[in-house]
Enzyme design. Sequence first.
Site, PDB file in Angstrom:
ATOM      1  N   PHE A   1       0.833  -1.202   0.000  1.00  0.00           N
ATOM      2  CA  PHE A   1       0.000   0.000   0.000  1.00  0.00           C
ATOM      3  C   PHE A   1       0.862   1.245   0.000  1.00  0.00           C
ATOM      4  CE2 PHE A   1      -2.607   3.324   2.069  1.00  0.00           C
ATOM      5  CZ  PHE A   1      -3.721   3.286   1.236  1.00  0.00           C
ATOM      6  N   VAL A   2       0.491   2.189  -0.882  1.00  0.00           N
ATOM      7  CA  VAL A   2       1.138   3.501  -0.941  1.00  0.00           C
ATOM      8  C   VAL A   2       0.027   4.540  -0.839  1.00  0.00           C
ATOM      9  CG1 VAL A   2       2.478   5.087  -2.385  1.00  0.00           C
ATOM     10  CG2 VAL A   2       3.073   2.653  -2.325  1.00  0.00           C
TER      11      VAL A   2
ATOM     12  N   LYS B   1       4.526   6.866  -8.751  1.00  0.00           N
ATOM     13  CA  LYS B   1       5.864   7.432  -8.708  1.00  0.00           C
ATOM     14  C   LYS B   1       6.918   6.327  -8.592  1.00  0.00           C
ATOM     15  CE  LYS B   1       3.842  11.414  -6.417  1.00  0.00           C
ATOM     16  NZ  LYS B   1       3.246  11.806  -7.721  1.00  0.00           N
ATOM     17  N   GLY B   2       6.474   5.064  -8.732  1.00  0.00           N
ATOM     18  CA  GLY B   2       7.414   3.946  -8.651  1.00  0.00           C
ATOM     19  C   GLY B   2       7.622   3.430  -7.236  1.00  0.00           C
ATOM     20  N   PHE B   3       6.858   3.950  -6.254  1.00  0.00           N
ATOM     21  CA  PHE B   3       7.088   3.539  -4.861  1.00  0.00           C
ATOM     22  C   PHE B   3       6.578   2.125  -4.575  1.00  0.00           C
ATOM     23  CE2 PHE B   3       7.022   8.243  -3.336  1.00  0.00           C
ATOM     24  CZ  PHE B   3       8.257   8.438  -3.944  1.00  0.00           C
ATOM     25  N   GLY B   4       5.471   1.753  -5.217  1.00  0.00           N
ATOM     26  CA  GLY B   4       4.953   0.387  -5.051  1.00  0.00           C
ATOM     27  C   GLY B   4       5.962  -0.627  -5.562  1.00  0.00           C
TER      28      GLY B   4
ATOM     29  N   ASN C   1      -8.623  -5.991 -12.155  1.00  0.00           N
ATOM     30  CA  ASN C   1      -7.699  -4.873 -11.963  1.00  0.00           C
ATOM     31  C   ASN C   1      -6.578  -4.933 -13.024  1.00  0.00           C
ATOM     32  OD1 ASN C   1      -6.189  -2.764 -11.013  1.00  0.00           O
ATOM     33  ND2 ASN C   1      -6.272  -3.413  -8.863  1.00  0.00           N
TER      34      ASN C   1
ATOM     35  N   ASN D   1      -4.868  -2.749 -14.677  1.00  0.00           N
ATOM     36  CA  ASN D   1      -3.644  -1.948 -14.501  1.00  0.00           C
ATOM     37  C   ASN D   1      -2.659  -2.636 -13.561  1.00  0.00           C
ATOM     38  OD1 ASN D   1      -4.497   0.041 -16.217  1.00  0.00           O
ATOM     39  ND2 ASN D   1      -5.423   1.286 -14.587  1.00  0.00           N
TER      40      ASN D   1
ATOM     41  N   TYR E   1       2.250  -5.887 -12.572  1.00  0.00           N
ATOM     42  CA  TYR E   1       2.908  -7.067 -12.003  1.00  0.00           C
ATOM     43  C   TYR E   1       3.595  -7.898 -13.092  1.00  0.00           C
ATOM     44  CZ  TYR E   1       0.279  -6.046  -7.721  1.00  0.00           C
ATOM     45  OH  TYR E   1      -0.230  -5.447  -6.601  1.00  0.00           O
TER      46      TYR E   1
END
Lengths: 236, 236
Positions: free
Chosen positions: B163-164, B171-174, B201, B203, B208
Amino acid sequence: MAAAAAPPPPPTPAPEPALTLSQNTPLGHPIFTRIRLATPSDVPHLHKLIHQMAVFERLTHLFSATESSLSSTLFPSTTPQPFHSFTIFILEVSPTPFTDTPTNPFYNPTVKVVNLDLPVEDPERETFRVQNGSDVFVAGFVLFFPNYSTFLGKPGFYVEDLFVRECYRRKGFGKMLLSAVAKQAVKMGHGRVEWVVLDWNINAIKFYEEMGAKILQEWRICRLTGEALEAYGGAE
Amino acid sequence: MAAAAAPPPPPTPAPEPALTLSQNTPLGHPIFTRIRLATPSDVPHLHKLIHQMAVFERLTHLFSATESSLSSTLFPSTTPQPFHSFTIFILEVSPTPFTDTPTNPFYNPTVKVVNLDLPVEDPERETFRVQNGSDVFVAGFVLFFPNYSTFLGKPGFYVEDLFVRECYRRKGFGKMLLSAVAKQAVKMGHGRVEWVVLDWNINAIKFYEEMGAKILQEWRICRLTGEALEAYGGAE
């Protein structure tokens, strides 16, 4: 469940039906079952059972476990307390009552007797005999470990494998193993027991639904493995 | 990944583009990120993040976790070694370089700088500030724990939650959090990293797959919970 609550009848061959009824002799062939925690000495049997499972699922190309890899990962030198890491219940069967069921500080073995219509012909008796001279045979296993639900704020169990050898199937033993995991989950205050099933395996789905499970239709498993996983080894 | 390998530019507001180029000043707005192991003092933030996740997934009716239940189950009095039980990586962000990154015997925090096109406006700065007076904010987390593959004969990791917070998404954090789990899996010689995704889902599935994951289309999750599970508490 197919387990009988009454004291076990003597393990004699089934008499003629007419005779059986007139003498009030229990019908069927009793088989004694015991569920206990696995120990390192079970690894050779476990390795054979896992291979049989791979054959059954036509996935032998994915099978690379060895007795050594199972031993070091399932029973590491600092083995965590059962139920807090990878845990295995072994299902043993015997034509005669168990005489040596040991107590265990973490899990007292469950012993039950099941009356079968026909005696079991086990073609692999010698391979799965628990020890020389004993009348006890390994019939199956279940491997499970803790998972976690953040929504519930509590742990559960994930059942990775449930396997009963072919000659012991359709006798309620799979349900017996899965129920033992569910019972342990309740005992520990866990919130869920989960596992997976192939979507075309209608019989298994029906069996699980009858046990009270819901099948989650919308979720898909994502797996990162092999070279795709190794690529992250040096990732910055 | 969106992280820059070059040394971070000073955290000043972006100058006019023409000026930027002529002076070789890096473009964009730098944000400093750090991934570290969670500690018991993170529980209040974790509880809020998990609730936000339930809101996002429209599953607040399933949300019953409390700070107390999270604390006792994720950080029990005899906490197992990280990565051998439930483990949480916290993602922290700061507009200025971290000055106090502690070393950890189990996991050295990963620090990276990411250049964003626009500065992040965080409407919940005060709620997710790590400590009074600091310039560090919790932006997300990943919760994972060991699972086991009998075919491989080795453990893996299962990612329960990734979770972000909304203002830090895309922003690439996940990917950064999931990559940190994959990297740790490789380091420990694990065979797999797995998680689940909702089949609609698209996207997330694309994301993934780009990370190297396979989506297993045939498997369905079975879940025994609530009263159906409790019924096994007294089962014989």
